[in-house]
Design a protein around this motif. Structure first.
Motif, PDB file in Angstrom:
ATOM      1  N   ALA A  84       0.834  -1.204   0.000  1.00  0.00           N
ATOM      2  CA  ALA A  84       0.000   0.000   0.000  1.00  0.00           C
ATOM      3  C   ALA A  84       0.868   1.254   0.000  1.00  0.00           C
ATOM      4  CB  ALA A  84      -0.940   0.003   1.203  1.00  0.00           C
ATOM      5  N   VAL A  85       1.899   1.273   0.821  1.00  0.00           N
ATOM      6  CA  VAL A  85       2.809   2.423   0.879  1.00  0.00           C
ATOM      7  C   VAL A  85       3.494   2.615  -0.474  1.00  0.00           C
ATOM      8  CG1 VAL A  85       4.941   3.318   1.905  1.00  0.00           C
ATOM      9  CG2 VAL A  85       3.179   2.314   3.365  1.00  0.00           C
ATOM     10  N   GLN A  86       3.976   1.529  -1.051  1.00  0.00           N
ATOM     11  CA  GLN A  86       4.656   1.628  -2.340  1.00  0.00           C
ATOM     12  C   GLN A  86       3.727   2.136  -3.438  1.00  0.00           C
ATOM     13  OE1 GLN A  86       6.264  -2.358  -2.615  1.00  0.00           O
ATOM     14  NE2 GLN A  86       8.256  -1.680  -1.865  1.00  0.00           N
ATOM     15  N   ALA A  87       2.487   1.665  -3.450  1.00  0.00           N
ATOM     16  CA  ALA A  87       1.527   2.132  -4.457  1.00  0.00           C
ATOM     17  C   ALA A  87       1.305   3.634  -4.323  1.00  0.00           C
ATOM     18  CB  ALA A  87       0.202   1.378  -4.309  1.00  0.00           C
ATOM     19  N   LEU A  88       1.201   4.112  -3.106  1.00  0.00           N
ATOM     20  CA  LEU A  88       1.019   5.547  -2.880  1.00  0.00           C
ATOM     21  C   LEU A  88       2.257   6.333  -3.299  1.00  0.00           C
ATOM     22  CD1 LEU A  88      -0.806   5.398   0.547  1.00  0.00           C
ATOM     23  CD2 LEU A  88      -1.770   6.237  -1.609  1.00  0.00           C
ATOM     24  N   GLN A  89       3.430   5.851  -2.945  1.00  0.00           N
ATOM     25  CA  GLN A  89       4.665   6.556  -3.285  1.00  0.00           C
ATOM     26  C   GLN A  89       4.835   6.674  -4.796  1.00  0.00           C
ATOM     27  OE1 GLN A  89       7.421   4.052  -1.157  1.00  0.00           O
ATOM     28  NE2 GLN A  89       7.486   5.430   0.614  1.00  0.00           N
ATOM     29  N   VAL A  90       4.597   5.589  -5.503  1.00  0.00           N
ATOM     30  CA  VAL A  90       4.749   5.599  -6.959  1.00  0.00           C
ATOM     31  C   VAL A  90       3.774   6.589  -7.587  1.00  0.00           C
ATOM     32  CG1 VAL A  90       4.349   4.205  -9.042  1.00  0.00           C
ATOM     33  CG2 VAL A  90       5.707   3.283  -7.153  1.00  0.00           C
ATOM     34  N   GLN A  91       2.515   6.534  -7.177  1.00  0.00           N
ATOM     35  CA  GLN A  91       1.519   7.404  -7.795  1.00  0.00           C
ATOM     36  C   GLN A  91       1.717   8.871  -7.429  1.00  0.00           C
ATOM     37  OE1 GLN A  91      -0.442   5.842 -10.067  1.00  0.00           O
ATOM     38  NE2 GLN A  91      -0.689   7.948 -10.755  1.00  0.00           N
ATOM     39  N   MET A  92       2.101   9.127  -6.184  1.00  0.00           N
ATOM     40  CA  MET A  92       2.354  10.510  -5.782  1.00  0.00           C
ATOM     41  C   MET A  92       3.511  11.105  -6.582  1.00  0.00           C
ATOM     42  SD  MET A  92       0.336  11.923  -3.584  1.00  0.00           S
ATOM     43  CE  MET A  92       1.366  13.185  -2.869  1.00  0.00           C
ATOM     44  N   LYS A  93       4.566  10.350  -6.783  1.00  0.00           N
ATOM     45  CA  LYS A  93       5.700  10.848  -7.562  1.00  0.00           C
ATOM     46  C   LYS A  93       5.295  11.084  -9.007  1.00  0.00           C
ATOM     47  CE  LYS A  93       9.355   9.024  -4.680  1.00  0.00           C
ATOM     48  NZ  LYS A  93      10.394   8.003  -4.528  1.00  0.00           N
ATOM     49  N   GLU A  94       4.429  10.234  -9.535  1.00  0.00           N
ATOM     50  CA  GLU A  94       3.982  10.398 -10.917  1.00  0.00           C
ATOM     51  C   GLU A  94       3.058  11.607 -11.070  1.00  0.00           C
ATOM     52  OE1 GLU A  94       1.199   8.001 -14.062  1.00  0.00           O
ATOM     53  OE2 GLU A  94       2.732   6.837 -13.011  1.00  0.00           O
ATOM     54  N   ASP A  95       2.082  11.728 -10.183  1.00  0.00           N
ATOM     55  CA  ASP A  95       1.072  12.783 -10.309  1.00  0.00           C
ATOM     56  C   ASP A  95       1.485  14.118  -9.700  1.00  0.00           C
ATOM     57  OD1 ASP A  95      -0.535  10.868 -11.488  1.00  0.00           O
ATOM     58  OD2 ASP A  95      -1.763  10.532  -9.712  1.00  0.00           O
ATOM     59  N   MET A  96       2.257  14.073  -8.631  1.00  0.00           N
ATOM     60  CA  MET A  96       2.564  15.279  -7.860  1.00  0.00           C
ATOM     61  C   MET A  96       4.067  15.412  -7.615  1.00  0.00           C
ATOM     62  SD  MET A  96      -0.522  16.425  -7.420  1.00  0.00           S
ATOM     63  CE  MET A  96      -0.333  17.684  -6.183  1.00  0.00           C
ATOM     64  N   GLY A  97       4.868  15.093  -8.606  1.00  0.00           N
ATOM     65  CA  GLY A  97       6.318  15.083  -8.467  1.00  0.00           C
ATOM     66  C   GLY A  97       6.911  16.384  -7.951  1.00  0.00           C
ATOM     67  N   PHE A  98       6.264  17.505  -8.255  1.00  0.00           N
ATOM     68  CA  PHE A  98       6.793  18.791  -7.804  1.00  0.00           C
ATOM     69  C   PHE A  98       6.859  18.886  -6.277  1.00  0.00           C
ATOM     70  CE2 PHE A  98       2.245  19.535  -7.771  1.00  0.00           C
ATOM     71  CZ  PHE A  98       2.036  20.335  -6.668  1.00  0.00           C
ATOM     72  N   LEU A  99       6.080  18.082  -5.573  1.00  0.00           N
ATOM     73  CA  LEU A  99       6.118  18.121  -4.105  1.00  0.00           C
ATOM     74  C   LEU A  99       7.416  17.543  -3.540  1.00  0.00           C
ATOM     75  CD1 LEU A  99       2.492  16.937  -3.217  1.00  0.00           C
ATOM     76  CD2 LEU A  99       3.423  19.251  -3.037  1.00  0.00           C
ATOM     77  N   PHE A 100       8.153  16.808  -4.357  1.00  0.00           N
ATOM     78  CA  PHE A 100       9.335  16.110  -3.863  1.00  0.00           C
ATOM     79  C   PHE A 100      10.636  16.638  -4.451  1.00  0.00           C
ATOM     80  CE2 PHE A 100       5.624  13.392  -3.797  1.00  0.00           C
ATOM     81  CZ  PHE A 100       5.553  13.099  -2.443  1.00  0.00           C
ATOM     82  N   ARG A 101      10.573  17.727  -5.212  1.00  0.00           N
ATOM     83  CA  ARG A 101      11.770  18.334  -5.784  1.00  0.00           C
ATOM     84  C   ARG A 101      12.442  19.237  -4.761  1.00  0.00           C
ATOM     85  NH1 ARG A 101       8.853  20.455 -10.659  1.00  0.00           N
ATOM     86  NH2 ARG A 101       8.176  18.523 -11.556  1.00  0.00           N
TER      87      ARG A 101
END
Length: 103
Positions: A84-101
């Motif tokens: 579940a954590v991995q699914a969220l991490q992958v999708q968040m990076k794909e959809d909202m990557g600017f949050l992690f730059r």
């Protein structure tokens, strides 16, 4: 793509959905929830993110939060917490990557 109870679902995030998650978390930022504790999010954080980010595959409509929370529980029972954590991490990076730059 996530299979839950024999149906296909997907996680999708946008700024509006993230604001709903953060409101459900009492104002805690999603990035804080995802990056503290070496990325091992609380069950509450996982449930909130599923509640506002889950929809049936191919649908334009998000699942109702209560239904999505139940599906989150079913997914974790079947696939496990880490999945579940991995699914969220992958999708968040794909959809909202600017949050992690970084600046």
């Amino acid at each position: 793509m996530l299979e839950i109870n024999g149906k296909q679902y997907e996680l999708k995030f946008n700024t509006g959905r993230i604001k709903l998650v953060e409101k459900a978390l009492g104002g805690e930022s999603v990035t804080h929830a995802m990056l503290t504790n070496d990325g091992m999010m609380s069950l509450t954080s996982i449930e909130a993110m599923f509640s506002y980010g889950l929809k049936e595959a191919g649908s334009d409509t998000f699942c109702k939060p209560k239904e999505a929370a139940e599906l989150c529980e079913a997914y974790m029972q079947e696939k496990g917490y880490v999945a579940a954590v991995q699914a969220l991490q992958v999708q968040m990076k794909e959809d909202m990557g600017f949050l992690f730059r970084r600046a």
